[in-house]
Design a protein around this motif. Sequence first.
Motif, PDB file in Angstrom:
ATOM      1  N   LEU A 223       0.816  -1.216   0.000  1.00 43.10           N
ATOM      2  CA  LEU A 223       0.000   0.000   0.000  1.00 43.10           C
ATOM      3  C   LEU A 223       0.849   1.266   0.000  1.00 43.10           C
ATOM      4  CD1 LEU A 223      -3.015  -0.788   2.379  1.00 43.10           C
ATOM      5  CD2 LEU A 223      -3.071  -0.378  -0.087  1.00 43.10           C
ATOM      6  N   ARG A 224       2.128   1.136   0.336  1.00 41.03           N
ATOM      7  CA  ARG A 224       3.005   2.312   0.337  1.00 41.03           C
ATOM      8  C   ARG A 224       3.134   2.901  -1.063  1.00 41.03           C
ATOM      9  NH1 ARG A 224       8.478   0.259   2.941  1.00 41.03           N
ATOM     10  NH2 ARG A 224       8.102  -1.301   1.299  1.00 41.03           N
ATOM     11  N   ASN A 225       2.931   2.059  -2.079  1.00 40.08           N
ATOM     12  CA  ASN A 225       3.072   2.514  -3.465  1.00 40.08           C
ATOM     13  C   ASN A 225       1.761   3.043  -4.049  1.00 40.08           C
ATOM     14  OD1 ASN A 225       5.774   1.589  -3.405  1.00 40.08           O
ATOM     15  ND2 ASN A 225       5.101  -0.487  -3.916  1.00 40.08           N
ATOM     16  N   HIS A 226       0.685   3.037  -3.267  1.00 39.88           N
ATOM     17  CA  HIS A 226      -0.608   3.513  -3.750  1.00 39.88           C
ATOM     18  C   HIS A 226      -0.814   4.984  -3.396  1.00 39.88           C
ATOM     19  CE1 HIS A 226      -1.209  -0.777  -4.177  1.00 39.88           C
ATOM     20  NE2 HIS A 226      -2.425  -0.602  -4.678  1.00 39.88           N
ATOM     21  N   SER A 227      -1.772   5.586  -4.065  1.00 41.16           N
ATOM     22  CA  SER A 227      -2.121   6.978  -3.755  1.00 41.16           C
ATOM     23  C   SER A 227      -2.804   7.043  -2.397  1.00 41.16           C
ATOM     24  CB  SER A 227      -3.061   7.538  -4.828  1.00 41.16           C
ATOM     25  OG  SER A 227      -4.303   6.822  -4.813  1.00 41.16           O
ATOM     26  N   ALA A 228      -2.899   8.250  -1.844  1.00 39.90           N
ATOM     27  CA  ALA A 228      -3.533   8.432  -0.541  1.00 39.90           C
ATOM     28  C   ALA A 228      -4.977   7.955  -0.563  1.00 39.90           C
ATOM     29  CB  ALA A 228      -3.466   9.907  -0.125  1.00 39.90           C
ATOM     30  N   GLU A 229      -5.704   8.263  -1.646  1.00 45.73           N
ATOM     31  CA  GLU A 229      -7.094   7.833  -1.778  1.00 45.73           C
ATOM     32  C   GLU A 229      -7.193   6.312  -1.906  1.00 45.73           C
ATOM     33  OE1 GLU A 229     -11.203   7.821  -2.039  1.00 45.73           O
ATOM     34  OE2 GLU A 229      -9.797   9.361  -1.336  1.00 45.73           O
ATOM     35  N   ARG A 232      -6.570   4.782   1.494  1.00 45.75           N
ATOM     36  CA  ARG A 232      -7.721   4.963   2.388  1.00 45.75           C
ATOM     37  C   ARG A 232      -8.817   3.945   2.085  1.00 45.75           C
ATOM     38  NH1 ARG A 232     -12.534   6.407   2.456  1.00 45.75           N
ATOM     39  NH2 ARG A 232     -12.541   6.827   0.212  1.00 45.75           N
ATOM     40  N   LYS A 233      -9.126   3.773   0.805  1.00 46.52           N
ATOM     41  CA  LYS A 233     -10.185   2.838   0.411  1.00 46.52           C
ATOM     42  C   LYS A 233      -9.790   1.393   0.732  1.00 46.52           C
ATOM     43  CE  LYS A 233     -13.196   1.644  -3.467  1.00 46.52           C
ATOM     44  NZ  LYS A 233     -13.543   1.893  -4.884  1.00 46.52           N
ATOM     45  N   ALA A 234      -8.540   1.048   0.435  1.00 48.35           N
ATOM     46  CA  ALA A 234      -8.070  -0.319   0.697  1.00 48.35           C
ATOM     47  C   ALA A 234      -8.054  -0.622   2.194  1.00 48.35           C
ATOM     48  CB  ALA A 234      -6.676  -0.510   0.103  1.00 48.35           C
ATOM     49  N   LEU A 235      -7.569   0.328   2.979  1.00 48.67           N
ATOM     50  CA  LEU A 235      -7.508   0.127   4.427  1.00 48.67           C
ATOM     51  C   LEU A 235      -8.899   0.013   5.038  1.00 48.67           C
ATOM     52  CD1 LEU A 235      -4.594   2.537   5.425  1.00 48.67           C
ATOM     53  CD2 LEU A 235      -4.595   0.034   5.554  1.00 48.67           C
TER      54      LEU A 235
END
Length: 309
Positions: A223-229, A232-235
């Motif tokens: 998830l570190r490589n994903h955008s902030a949005e 948030r959705k994944a978490l």
Amino acid sequence: MTSKNNVTELIITGLFQDPQVQRVCFVVFLLLYLATVVCNGLIVLTVSVSKSLRSPMYFFLSYLSLVEISYSSTVVPKFITDLLIKIKTISLEGCLAQIFFFHFFGVTEILLLTVMAYDRYGAICKPLHYTTIMNQAVCHLLVAGCWLGGIIHSMVQILVTVQLPFCGPNVIDHYFCDLHPLFKVACTDTFVEGAIVLANSGLISVISFLILVSSYVVILVNLRNHSAEGRRKALSTCASHITVAILFFGPAIFLYMRPSSTFTEDKLVAVFYTVITPMLNAIIYTLRNAEVKNAMRRLWDKKVNSGIE
């Protein structure tokens, strides 16, 4: 030699002995059970009719909710009825059937939660290959594997238990039939049987939980490589699943990864995972998931509008 068929009926001590407390518990647990059936039933219905909930995640969620209803129904209806009865009894055959279905649905749920963790891993860590990894055929095979795993597990438990001689006493210190309380009334040493149960039930819980935790460790790293949005959705999605997994795996590991005991705490822990957890799981997945809430709202609006017309 003592006959193994002397006991045909078992007496269950129940959760509480005070009649007044039992009447209060009857009302409370009846409401909790109804909430479990209604909430999980709504999830199954919503996923089955909503075109927006066609992803593998919701496919598995609908089966999880179906298993929750079945799992709770193997214990809670009789438990609730027994709260109004002074002498609580169950036939030996009925006791064995309750053990079989309780462990069947319990292990099926454990395996489904593990499969759901794998699904989230595929969606978040392998997005380009996700539709290939989790196609419709694979999803159906995984669910079938969960049901098969539950059946094999329960068959082992019953084959171990049915060979035991029961010649008295016939009082089970619990509010439903489970393996350890039943072993205590067998008129033979059950060390070997207890070890088999420990290996069968406990290790399934621990191994599945370790796989689940490992999946989420990998997910969090990715998830570190994903955008902030995106994070948030994944978490948000993962948090619901992790919460449900902890609520289910925690009590199971506590009860089945140690020698049997007569602690009152065992009964209270059992109440948590047979009565409360199945209801909480549906609420957690509903309240924390905007797509499920929106689909339910659309379903309700459609029902209201059709009623008005």
